[in-house]
Scaffold this motif. Structure first.
Motif, PDB file in Angstrom:
ATOM      1  N   ILE A  18      -9.606   5.451   3.180  1.00  0.00           N
ATOM      2  CA  ILE A  18      -8.102   6.161   3.893  1.00  0.00           C
ATOM      3  C   ILE A  18      -8.082   6.046   5.614  1.00  0.00           C
ATOM      4  O   ILE A  18      -8.967   6.569   6.322  1.00  0.00           O
ATOM      5  N   PHE A  60       0.886  -0.645  -0.019  1.00  0.00           N
ATOM      6  CA  PHE A  60      -0.055  -0.008  -0.313  1.00  0.00           C
ATOM      7  C   PHE A  60       0.819   1.044   0.017  1.00  0.00           C
ATOM      8  O   PHE A  60       2.451   0.803   0.437  1.00  0.00           O
ATOM      9  N   GLN A  81      -4.496  -1.954   7.226  1.00  0.00           N
ATOM     10  CA  GLN A  81      -2.430  -1.943   6.495  1.00  0.00           C
ATOM     11  C   GLN A  81      -1.841  -3.244   6.826  1.00  0.00           C
ATOM     12  O   GLN A  81      -0.168  -3.153   6.438  1.00  0.00           O
ATOM     13  N   PRO A  95     -10.501   2.993   7.156  1.00  0.00           N
ATOM     14  CA  PRO A  95     -11.284   3.454   5.724  1.00  0.00           C
ATOM     15  C   PRO A  95     -12.665   3.486   6.076  1.00  0.00           C
ATOM     16  O   PRO A  95     -13.109   4.125   6.046  1.00  0.00           O
ATOM     17  N   GLN A 155      -3.022   4.261   0.788  1.00  0.00           N
ATOM     18  CA  GLN A 155      -4.243   4.188   2.258  1.00  0.00           C
ATOM     19  C   GLN A 155      -4.070   3.988   3.548  1.00  0.00           C
ATOM     20  O   GLN A 155      -5.367   3.678   4.515  1.00  0.00           O
TER      21      GLN A 155
END
Length: 354
Positions: free
Chosen positions: A97, A8, A156, A120, A42
């Protein structure tokens, strides 16, 4: 089947807030969130106490002089669950995000140095407080507790966060490494005060702290760093002496890889904007193979860390009809006492053996 590692793009903020103006600073934050999303990021991370700005007054003069700013600082600090906080969660959700916001958290009558991880989907992943405010910061902010030394699962990867000189606390860092941290948010205020004199407050030492964290922890370090604006200098530096203490600029946002390499071209220290890096968590296994301080490169028979993650609420309300809750808290304390006893017994045995 082979494991696929997440990839990412991450963004670190290098910008000044609209100092002591929460609404205007949130406007600016939303603009930066939207900009990061347009560049396919992200994850976006903001500096320490970016809302409503780092209280530089504490470094410039006496506490009595600085009191003229305190009510305004309290009034513009972020309250969880407020309409202002809802604007940030909405921005994260709209732009899909993960946002890590550094802010002054107002809770009751006290302030804390907070980091808020928003997913996000706009939902809260974690809220933490700086464990020990540094030096004169203790005239403004309260302390966190052991629950704030934590690493959380995010879209992530496994993410943790610390503020500023928490990165100079070896035991706190080790506690984070031991929780399999993959992405670390290292939030800094700005390297603008006492330039040329106190080297420990300068960019060289503090960027080195972020870089060493990446190498020691074998993780990616996203290190946002604020700037000091011309307007902030004009507001706070009311005489020539103060103008020499606090300088415009001081932005040194950085993103480091697990091997310590800088992953982007830096911005000039007076320039506002975002720095980006493309993250591949697969790099971590290569770094861990060389030296994992909480795994194969450790010696628990020689040194160990006792980490107490029990939340330390100031008031604990015990309901008569909740024996299970009472028992649970008792178990937590019993486990802590047992751990301390085991450690002391081991130390005593080792001493006798010597």
């Amino acid at each position: 089947m082979a494991t696929t590692h997440p990839k990412f793009r991450a963004a670190a903020v290098q910008a000044a807030p609209v100092f002591l103006n929460l609404d205007a600073s949130i406007d600016k934050a939303i603009g930066l969130i939207e900009e990061a999303a347009k560049h396919d990021a992200q994850l976006i991370a903001f500096p320490e106490t970016w809302l409503p700005g780092y209280p530089w007054v504490i470094w410039l003069d006496s506490p009595a002089w600085g009191m003229q700013f305190i009510q305004r600082y309290h009034d513009n600090s972020l309250v969880y669950g407020s309409p202002e906080a809802a604007r940030l969660t909405a921005a994260a959700r709209k732009n899909k995000i993960t946002v890590v916001m550094g802010h002054a958290e107002k809770a009751g009558g006290s302030l804390y140095m907070g980091q808020w991880i928003i997913g996000p989907d706009g939902e809260t992943i974690a809220r933490r407080r700086k464990l020990k405010p540094t030096h004169v910061e203790r005239t403004v902010f309260g302390e966190g507790d052991g629950s704030d030394l934590a690493v959380w699962n995010t879209p992530q990867g496994r993410m943790g966060a610390l503020c500023c000189w928490e990165h100079l606390q070896p035991l706190s860092k080790y506690a984070m490494y031991a929780q399999n941290e993959q992405i670390h948010i290292a939030a800094w205020p700005s390297f603008s005060v006492y330039r040329g004199g106190a080297h420990a407050l300068g960019a060289e030492v503090n960027n080195a702290a972020s870089q060493i964290y990446a190498v020691e922890g074998q993780c990616f370090v996203i290190a946002p760093c604020a700037t000091v604006s011309k307007e902030m200098v004009e507001m706070l530096c009311t005489d020539d002496t103060k103008k020499q203490l606090l300088l415009e600029g001081g932005g040194f946002a950085r993103i480091y890889a697990p091997d310590g390499q800088l992953m982007h071209t830096p911005l000039a220290e007076t320039e506002e904007g975002l720095v980006y890096a493309d993250i591949d968590l697969g790099m971590i296994s290569l770094a861990k193979a060389a030296a994992d301080p909480a795994g194969h490169y450790s010696r628990p028979d020689v040194t160990r860390l006792l980490l107490n993650k029990t939340p330390r609420d100031r008031v604990v309300v015990v309901q008569p009809d909740a024996p299970q809750d009472m028992a649970r808290h008792g178990d937590d304390e019993a486990q802590l006492v047992s751990a301390r006893t085991d450690m002391l017994t081991a130390v005593a045995a080792s001493t006798r053996a010597d």
